[in-house]
Design an enzyme around this catalytic site. Structure first.
Site, PDB file in Angstrom:
ATOM      1  N   GLY A  99       0.800  -1.208   0.000  1.00  0.00           N
ATOM      2  CA  GLY A  99       0.000   0.000   0.000  1.00  0.00           C
ATOM      3  C   GLY A  99       0.839   1.266   0.000  1.00  0.00           C
ATOM      4  N   PHE A 100       2.073   1.163   0.492  1.00  0.00           N
ATOM      5  CA  PHE A 100       2.963   2.323   0.572  1.00  0.00           C
ATOM      6  C   PHE A 100       3.596   2.653  -0.776  1.00  0.00           C
ATOM      7  CE2 PHE A 100       5.201  -1.572   1.704  1.00  0.00           C
ATOM      8  CZ  PHE A 100       6.167  -1.597   0.741  1.00  0.00           C
TER       9      PHE A 100
ATOM     10  N   VAL B  96       9.113  -1.423  -3.822  1.00  0.00           N
ATOM     11  CA  VAL B  96      10.490  -1.515  -3.344  1.00  0.00           C
ATOM     12  C   VAL B  96      11.338  -2.136  -4.441  1.00  0.00           C
ATOM     13  CG1 VAL B  96      12.050  -2.446  -1.597  1.00  0.00           C
ATOM     14  CG2 VAL B  96       9.728  -1.770  -0.955  1.00  0.00           C
TER      15      VAL B  96
ATOM     16  N   LYS C 208      12.754   2.255  -1.556  1.00  0.00           N
ATOM     17  CA  LYS C 208      11.292   2.282  -1.459  1.00  0.00           C
ATOM     18  C   LYS C 208      10.779   3.573  -2.092  1.00  0.00           C
ATOM     19  CE  LYS C 208       9.112   2.487   2.642  1.00  0.00           C
ATOM     20  NZ  LYS C 208       8.500   1.939   3.873  1.00  0.00           N
ATOM     21  N   LYS C 209       9.969   3.428  -3.137  1.00  0.00           N
ATOM     22  CA  LYS C 209       9.343   4.581  -3.786  1.00  0.00           C
ATOM     23  C   LYS C 209       7.924   4.693  -3.263  1.00  0.00           C
ATOM     24  CE  LYS C 209       8.168   6.603  -8.275  1.00  0.00           C
ATOM     25  NZ  LYS C 209       8.162   6.413  -9.749  1.00  0.00           N
TER      26      LYS C 209
ATOM     27  N   ASP D 242       2.389  -0.729  13.069  1.00  0.00           N
ATOM     28  CA  ASP D 242       2.090  -1.596  11.926  1.00  0.00           C
ATOM     29  C   ASP D 242       3.003  -2.819  11.940  1.00  0.00           C
ATOM     30  OD1 ASP D 242       0.647  -2.356   9.680  1.00  0.00           O
ATOM     31  OD2 ASP D 242       1.923  -1.243   8.286  1.00  0.00           O
TER      32      ASP D 242
ATOM     33  N   ASP E 177       9.719  -0.696   8.188  1.00  0.00           N
ATOM     34  CA  ASP E 177       8.539   0.116   7.860  1.00  0.00           C
ATOM     35  C   ASP E 177       8.017   0.899   9.059  1.00  0.00           C
ATOM     36  OD1 ASP E 177       6.423   1.329   6.628  1.00  0.00           O
ATOM     37  OD2 ASP E 177       5.772  -0.458   5.567  1.00  0.00           O
TER      38      ASP E 177
END
Length: 339
Positions: A6-7, A10, A24-25, A124, A142
């Site tokens: 969801g973020f 990678v 990580k974009k 999380d 994360d």
């Protein structure tokens, strides 16, 4: 590409000195995306522990909506992919490896809760945010949803409910009150995943068994039924006494009332004592095939060790009634290792 969630996505990258990294974009989430970037950068810039993923650098360009985070590469996938995905399909994790991962992840959370200044709530914590080295040592990752824990009289934060379904503690889901013990609940869910091999929520399970905690709770209360929880992929190759002990830790962590749960420091001590008992006792008839697990040669003395839990229904329960093992040895090892 290494993964997607969801973020965002990678990717694997290589720095000019040849160091492999993970990039990580972040998905373009406007103000929320910028906020998560800033939170993660701020958190990881001051948090340093061997069981937390290390931030190497970051890049942000608001005009182009590019938010990039650069981490050390943790090359062996996530715990989620080993328990529930393709990585563990042909080579399931053995008992010793599962306990190594559990202890490492517990150490990472304990550092956030008890050793960092100020204290941090991850918010999380889940199997997909536990990344594994090639030797199966684990690192917590994360921190985009992480929160600084409240200080003083307030023991909770009132905040919008975020996290992942199946891992979110009941008090947080129902009231929006986030506590340090909310992370402990999430850890308990992961510990149940390691014990059972089941997902936190699995709609393919029979009616009444879809939610892992709901299914496991009545079994955890009945010592005669505990082996029903064991992941079939373990094929019975685990120390039965240690399995019971770890079930006790998991049950305490997922207690419905937050004040009934142990601290992560207590969880670390309990899991370390399980590990030391296994090392002290005779090895299993069928040894682990994992070449990365090493045993300690430490000698222990008996000091009538009782439960490591200071509160809750398990506070009076001794996990190690008849074991010739010293809690002092575990604590002294903490000082030597830095937990």
């Amino acid at each position: 590409m290494l993964g997607e969630g969801g973020f965002g996505r990678v990717f694997k990258g290589v720095l000019s000195d040849g160091t492999a990294v993970a990039i990580k974009k972040l998905s373009s989430g406007g103000h929320q995306g910028d906020k998560e970037l800033l939170v993660e950068v701020e958190m990881l810039s001051r948090l340093h522990h061997r069981n937390l993923v290390k931030l190497v650098g970051y890049y942000s360009c608001r005009d182009l909506a590019h938010n990039l985070l650069c981490y050390e590469l943790v090359p062996n996938g996530s715990l989620d992919s080993w328990l529930h995905g393709p990585l563990g399909a042909n080579c399931p994790l053995d008992w010793e490896t599962r306990m190594k991962i559990a202890l490492d992840a517990a150490r990472g959370l304990a550092y956030l809760h008890e050793d960092s200044q100020p204290c941090v709530i991850h918010r999380d914590f889940k199997a997909s945010n536990i990344l594994l080295e090639n030797n199966f040592h684990a690192k917590v990752s994360d921190f985009g949803l992480a929160k600084q824990a409240p200080e003083g009289r307030a023991n909770y934060l009132s905040t919008r409910v975020m996290g992942t379904f199946g891992y979110v503690a009941p008090e947080y889901a129902m009231t929006g009150h986030l506590l340090v013990k909310s992370d402990v609940y999430s850890f308990g869910v992961v510990l149940l995943e390691l014990l059972t091999g089941r997902r936190p929520v699995d709609m393919s399970q029979p009616s009444g068994q879809e939610n892992l905690v709901t299914w496991a709770r009545p079994i955890l209360r009945d010592s005669n039924r505990l082996e029903e929880l064991a992941d079939p992929r373990l094929a019975g190759k685990y120390p039965k006494d240690d399995f019971v002990r770890v079930c006790t830790v998991a049950a305490a962590c997922v207690a419905h009332e937050a004040n009934q749960r142990p601290t992560m420091g207590e969880v670390v001590q309990s899991l370390k004592m399980v590990q030391h008992v296994a090392e002290y006792q005779d090895p299993l008839p069928t040894p682990s095939t994992n070449p990365h697990n090493k045993q300690s040669s430490t000698t222990f003395e008996s000091d009538a060790t009782s439960s490591m839990f200071s509160s809750g229904p398990f506070s009076g329960l001794s996990l190690f009634d008849n074991d010739n093992i010293s809690r002092t040895a575990v604590f002294s090892e903490d000082l030597h290792e830095g937990r």
